[in-house]
Scaffold this motif. Structure first.
Motif, PDB file in Angstrom:
ATOM      1  N   UNK A 149       1.309  10.380  -7.683  1.00 47.31           N
ATOM      2  CA  UNK A 149       1.312   9.663  -8.953  1.00 47.31           C
ATOM      3  C   UNK A 149       2.393  10.232  -9.871  1.00 47.31           C
ATOM      4  N   UNK A 150       3.113   9.371 -10.555  1.00 51.81           N
ATOM      5  CA  UNK A 150       4.118   9.827 -11.510  1.00 51.81           C
ATOM      6  C   UNK A 150       5.470  10.115 -10.880  1.00 51.81           C
ATOM      7  N   UNK A 151       5.496  10.393  -9.572  1.00 54.20           N
ATOM      8  CA  UNK A 151       6.785  10.638  -8.906  1.00 54.20           C
ATOM      9  C   UNK A 151       7.039   9.517  -7.902  1.00 54.20           C
ATOM     10  N   UNK A 152       6.593   9.747  -6.658  1.00 49.11           N
ATOM     11  CA  UNK A 152       6.838   8.743  -5.614  1.00 49.11           C
ATOM     12  C   UNK A 152       6.165   7.420  -5.906  1.00 49.11           C
ATOM     13  N   UNK A 153       5.049   7.466  -6.637  1.00 50.33           N
ATOM     14  CA  UNK A 153       4.314   6.235  -6.896  1.00 50.33           C
ATOM     15  C   UNK A 153       5.135   5.270  -7.726  1.00 50.33           C
ATOM     16  N   UNK A 154       6.244   5.763  -8.312  1.00 47.86           N
ATOM     17  CA  UNK A 154       7.073   4.858  -9.122  1.00 47.86           C
ATOM     18  C   UNK A 154       7.839   3.860  -8.270  1.00 47.86           C
ATOM     19  N   UNK A 155       7.764   3.964  -6.944  1.00 44.54           N
ATOM     20  CA  UNK A 155       8.373   2.927  -6.102  1.00 44.54           C
ATOM     21  C   UNK A 155       7.721   1.566  -6.333  1.00 44.54           C
ATOM     22  N   UNK A 157     -14.553  15.162  -9.587  1.00 42.59           N
ATOM     23  CA  UNK A 157     -14.032  15.410 -10.925  1.00 42.59           C
ATOM     24  C   UNK A 157     -12.559  15.779 -10.865  1.00 42.59           C
ATOM     25  N   UNK A 158     -12.200  16.615  -9.880  1.00 44.04           N
ATOM     26  CA  UNK A 158     -10.813  17.040  -9.778  1.00 44.04           C
ATOM     27  C   UNK A 158      -9.959  15.957  -9.143  1.00 44.04           C
ATOM     28  N   UNK A 159     -10.529  15.238  -8.177  1.00 42.20           N
ATOM     29  CA  UNK A 159      -9.692  14.380  -7.339  1.00 42.20           C
ATOM     30  C   UNK A 159      -9.348  13.042  -7.977  1.00 42.20           C
ATOM     31  N   UNK A 160     -10.293  12.416  -8.665  1.00 43.86           N
ATOM     32  CA  UNK A 160     -10.039  11.033  -9.071  1.00 43.86           C
ATOM     33  C   UNK A 160      -9.612  10.893 -10.528  1.00 43.86           C
ATOM     34  N   UNK A 161      -9.444  12.012 -11.244  1.00 39.79           N
ATOM     35  CA  UNK A 161      -9.194  11.890 -12.671  1.00 39.79           C
ATOM     36  C   UNK A 161      -7.711  11.854 -13.018  1.00 39.79           C
ATOM     37  N   UNK A 162      -6.891  11.173 -12.201  1.00 36.75           N
ATOM     38  CA  UNK A 162      -5.482  11.096 -12.557  1.00 36.75           C
ATOM     39  C   UNK A 162      -5.261  10.108 -13.704  1.00 36.75           C
ATOM     40  N   UNK A 163      -6.236   9.267 -13.982  1.00 33.58           N
ATOM     41  CA  UNK A 163      -6.135   8.349 -15.113  1.00 33.58           C
ATOM     42  C   UNK A 163      -7.534   8.099 -15.652  1.00 33.58           C
ATOM     43  N   UNK A 164      -7.611   7.783 -16.958  1.00 38.11           N
ATOM     44  CA  UNK A 164      -8.918   7.604 -17.587  1.00 38.11           C
ATOM     45  C   UNK A 164      -9.721   6.510 -16.903  1.00 38.11           C
ATOM     46  N   UNK A 221       0.872  -1.188   0.000  1.00 37.29           N
ATOM     47  CA  UNK A 221       0.000   0.000   0.000  1.00 37.29           C
ATOM     48  C   UNK A 221       0.893   1.218   0.000  1.00 37.29           C
ATOM     49  N   UNK A 222       0.411   2.295  -0.601  1.00 37.34           N
ATOM     50  CA  UNK A 222       1.151   3.547  -0.512  1.00 37.34           C
ATOM     51  C   UNK A 222       0.238   4.686  -0.893  1.00 37.34           C
ATOM     52  N   UNK A 272     -10.700  -4.267  -5.748  1.00 40.54           N
ATOM     53  CA  UNK A 272      -9.961  -3.644  -4.636  1.00 40.54           C
ATOM     54  C   UNK A 272      -8.980  -2.559  -5.099  1.00 40.54           C
ATOM     55  N   UNK A 273      -8.366  -2.737  -6.268  1.00 41.14           N
ATOM     56  CA  UNK A 273      -7.387  -1.746  -6.720  1.00 41.14           C
ATOM     57  C   UNK A 273      -8.071  -0.399  -6.980  1.00 41.14           C
ATOM     58  N   UNK A 274      -9.213  -0.457  -7.700  1.00 44.09           N
ATOM     59  CA  UNK A 274      -9.962   0.758  -7.995  1.00 44.09           C
ATOM     60  C   UNK A 274     -10.488   1.380  -6.697  1.00 44.09           C
ATOM     61  N   UNK A 275     -10.935   0.526  -5.788  1.00 44.35           N
ATOM     62  CA  UNK A 275     -11.463   0.996  -4.506  1.00 44.35           C
ATOM     63  C   UNK A 275     -10.415   1.793  -3.758  1.00 44.35           C
ATOM     64  N   UNK A 276      -9.169   1.335  -3.845  1.00 41.87           N
ATOM     65  CA  UNK A 276      -8.106   2.026  -3.128  1.00 41.87           C
ATOM     66  C   UNK A 276      -7.816   3.394  -3.744  1.00 41.87           C
ATOM     67  N   UNK A 277      -7.847   3.457  -5.088  1.00 40.56           N
ATOM     68  CA  UNK A 277      -7.556   4.728  -5.755  1.00 40.56           C
ATOM     69  C   UNK A 277      -8.662   5.748  -5.469  1.00 40.56           C
ATOM     70  N   UNK A 278      -9.925   5.323  -5.576  1.00 39.58           N
ATOM     71  CA  UNK A 278     -11.034   6.256  -5.379  1.00 39.58           C
ATOM     72  C   UNK A 278     -11.176   6.619  -3.905  1.00 39.58           C
TER      73      UNK A 278
END
Lengths: 286, 217, 193
Positions: free
Chosen positions: A222-228, B29-36, A217-218, B93-99
């Protein structure tokens, strides 16, 4: 009066219905979540110990000679041990998976195939020494994992000048096909840039080198530290001697723009390794 | 009737696009849109909560006294939000963690309570369903689009596929908080510009049609 | 004490709710046209945040955890916040008409402010103690007020600027917020949590 009664009834009804639906879903979903987490953890544990076919939890309390650190944290566990012995009967009556209790190890296949239920997970954390004395503790580990191994050390990282606290969670002993210790793995928390970085580190005690590490977990950028989490970064720890310095920009390549994350990972592993080695030696398992 | 149902559906996709036109529900909209893919996941979660709660609210709209309307809506929305939260935790679970935090926060997303207040509690279930689906799809394409822009600029990929050569320098800023504001600001601006142009064209055709008639007359 | 100070500074500057964590964007864009309304909104939100932070902490630790009801978390938190806002509104109306006139119009907007629910959920996630939760709420509210006031100051100046037609309103506000967020990123090295 009748109007306000109607308001109360409608509100209560909606609240009760919502609560009921949620309770039902929760009941159905929790086992799946637990099973997924257990399977994912089991996968990661075996992944970082390539030589091992199964694993077991190693706890300081199980070892006959406990070092000073462990006792300090171990005092909190007086209750857990008590409840642990109480569960010995339960183990004998077979509520805990029989195989697991007998060998004291989790069946690797069962764990990876994701068919593990809550019981097996609990029994997966049964420790051998305890099982030998007939005190298999399902409860103790379920509740005890949080505190049992929480020998938080305040080791200061000399190279970076920042103090990093390594919180070691579980230590796992990886067994090869003959039941010999093939490798050791431990879960450790590092203080990263964006929050806690939880890693699992595999070590081969005999060869004094790391096998593999994996980030569980981390919350790094994104793009910087997440590259670990990228293989390119993690690969440099493979087969690395545990006597190395683990200093960023010397024997560990830092990620550009993410020196903090790199240092957090490298120096936490270093200080955790020292600690795990002391603890395992005290328990005669190194 | 048919055309009005079409309009009910289409208004959420463009004319009354909740994020880009009405400017509500900006936080996720601002927070979770780091990837499509994150935008898509969030959009689908919003569709689920929006459609389910709209239909339920529309079904029971005649039984709910006006004074306790809002607490009832909130409870219904919170129920579906918690369900999607648990489902994502179990199966993705992966998506859950990102959101993360932004799944429970769907509950206070103004889009959902807004649709419940403005539409679902005044219309039959079928129309509420169409309206919710249109709005939900609008949110989904908006989030996915913004996520794609930020992913292309920040990492050179879209849905994880490398489309910009890896040798090209990626602009990390687009993945960081400021990049979220910049991207959304520019997309909202572009949307306004397109609408201005379309409006002008429409007026021109009306005028030239009128002029043509005048000539013929 | 140090950890409390760290939580406070972290919430105000480093992890500013609006500019870094994207919570409470709606009031940030909606109620930031004038400095005094922005300050009023910020203060009202801080007030509700502290109260609801404490209330949700109590409910979490004395009801939800002991009775094993984690699935009711979202539902109960939002209900607590909604009813709390209602109670505060009635209380202020009765006891302090002056304060009510100043903050009253903002109160209904706060229920759907995701920063308030976000704060409660985040404090639970970090398993803060009651005191830590209150300090965290104060810091978060302070950070929210700071961002709102700064934005209002900039927007008052921007009234007279010549902005491209398409970017007028939300577009330019978002880009301004992006620049502010860039500035706040400078704080990120200030402390390491």
């Amino acid at each position: 009066m009748r109007d306000s009664l109607r308001l109360v009834i409608v509100l209560t009804l909606v609240a009760a219905l919502s609560g009921g639906i949620l309770a039902y879903t929760w009941d159905k979903i929790t086992p799946i979540i637990d099973a997924n987490n257990a399977a994912a953890l089991a996968d990661s544990i075996l992944e970082v110990m390539p030589g091992a076919v199964s694993y077991e939890i190693w706890t300081a309390e199980a070892a006959s000679s406990v070092d000073a650190d462990a006792t300090a944290s171990g005092t909190a566990d007086a209750d857990t041990t008590a409840s642990g012995t109480a569960d010995a009967g339960a183990a004998a009556t077979g509520t805990v998976d029989a195989d697991a209790t007998a060998s004291g190890t989790v069946d690797a296949d069962a764990a990876t195939s994701g068919t593990v239920d809550a019981d097996t997970t609990a029994s997966g954390t049964v420790d051998t020494a305890a099982a030998a004395t007939g005190a298999a503790d399902a409860d103790a580990t379920a509740s005890g994992t949080a505190d049992a191994d929480a020998t938080a050390s305040g080791s200061v990282d000399g190279t970076s000048g920042s103090s990093l606290v390594a919180t070691i969670h579980e230590i796992y002993r990886g067994l090869d096909a003959n039941g010999k210790t093939a490798a050791v793995a431990f879960v450790v928390d590092a203080n990263g840039y964006g929050g806690t970085i939880r890693m699992i580190v595999g070590v081969e005690p005999a060869a004094r080198k790391l096998t593999q590490i994996k980030v569980l977990e981390h919350a790094e950028t994104p793009g910087l530290g997440a590259r670990i989490t990228e293989p390119a970064f993690l690969r440099q720890f493979e087969n690395k001697s545990i006597d190395d310095a683990f200093a960023a920009k010397q024997d560990v390549d830092a990620i550009a723009g993410a020196t903090v994350s790199t240092i957090a990972v490298a120096s936490t592993i270093k200080s955790a390794l020292t600690e795990v080695e002391t603890e395992l030696r005290a328990g005669g398992a190194w | 009737m048919q055309t009005s149902i079409n309009r009910e559906f289409l208004k959420g996709l463009w004319d009354e696009h909740p994020i880009l036109r009405l400017l509500i529900g900006m936080c996720p909209t601002l927070a979770v849109t780091t990837a499509a893919v994150n935008g898509l996941g969030m959009g689908l979660s919003v569709i689920f909560v929006l459609v389910c709660s709209s239909v339920i609210i529309s079904l029971i709209r005649n039984f709910i006294p006006n004074q306790v309307r809002i607490p009832c809506f909130i409870m219904i929305i919170a129920t579906f939000t918690t369900i999607i939260d648990m489902v994502l935790a179990a199966y993705f679970p992966a998506l859950h963690e990102v959101l993360g935090l932004f799944i429970p926060l769907i509950v206070v997303n103004c889009i959902i309570l807004g649709r419940a207040e403005a539409f679902a509690c005044k219309n039959p279930p079928a129309r509420a369903f169409i309206d919710a689906l249109g709005m939900g799809l609008g949110v989904t394409w908006g989030l996915t689009f913004i996520g794609a822009i930020r992913e292309i600029m920040g990492m050179g990929t879209v849905f994880g596929l490398q489309i910009v050569p890896e040798t090209a320098t990626s602009w990390i800023i687009f993945l960081l908080p400021p990049g979220a504001f910049f991207t959304l600001g520019i997309v909202v601006g572009a949307m306004n510009h397109i609408n201005h142009v379309m409006e002008r064209r429409r007026q021109q055709t009306v005028r030239s049609a009128a002029a043509g008639q005048a000539v013929q007359g | 004490m140090t950890s409390l100070a760290l939580i406070f500074v972290g919430a105000v500057l480093v992890n500013n709710f609006v500019l870094v964590r994207f919570l409470g964007i709606c009031p940030f864009l909606g109620v930031s046209k004038q400095l005094d309304t922005a300050l009023g909104m910020g203060m009202a939100t801080t007030f509700v945040m502290v109260l609801s932070g404490a209330a949700t902490w109590l409910v979490e630790n004395y009801i939800l955890i002991p009775y094993g009801l984690p699935f009711l978390q979202t539902l109960s938190y939002i209900l607590i916040i909604a009813s709390l806002v209602q109670v505060v509104e009635m209380f202020l109306q009765k006891t302090s008409p002056g304060l009510y006139r100043a903050l009253g119009i903002f109160l209904p907007l706060i229920t759907t402010n995701c920063a308030v629910l976000g704060l409660a959920l985040m404090a639970t996630q970090q398993s803060y103690s009651l005191v830590e939760t209150i300090v965290f709420a104060l810091g978060t509210g302070g950070g929210f007020t700071l961002a709102l006031a700064a934005m209002a100051g900039i927007r008052e100046q921007m009234e007279f600027a010549d902005i491209p037609k398409a970017l007028q309103g939300a577009g330019i506000s978002l880009i301004t917020a992006g620049l502010m967020s860039l500035a706040f990123m400078g704080f990120s090295g200030l402390i390491s949590m």
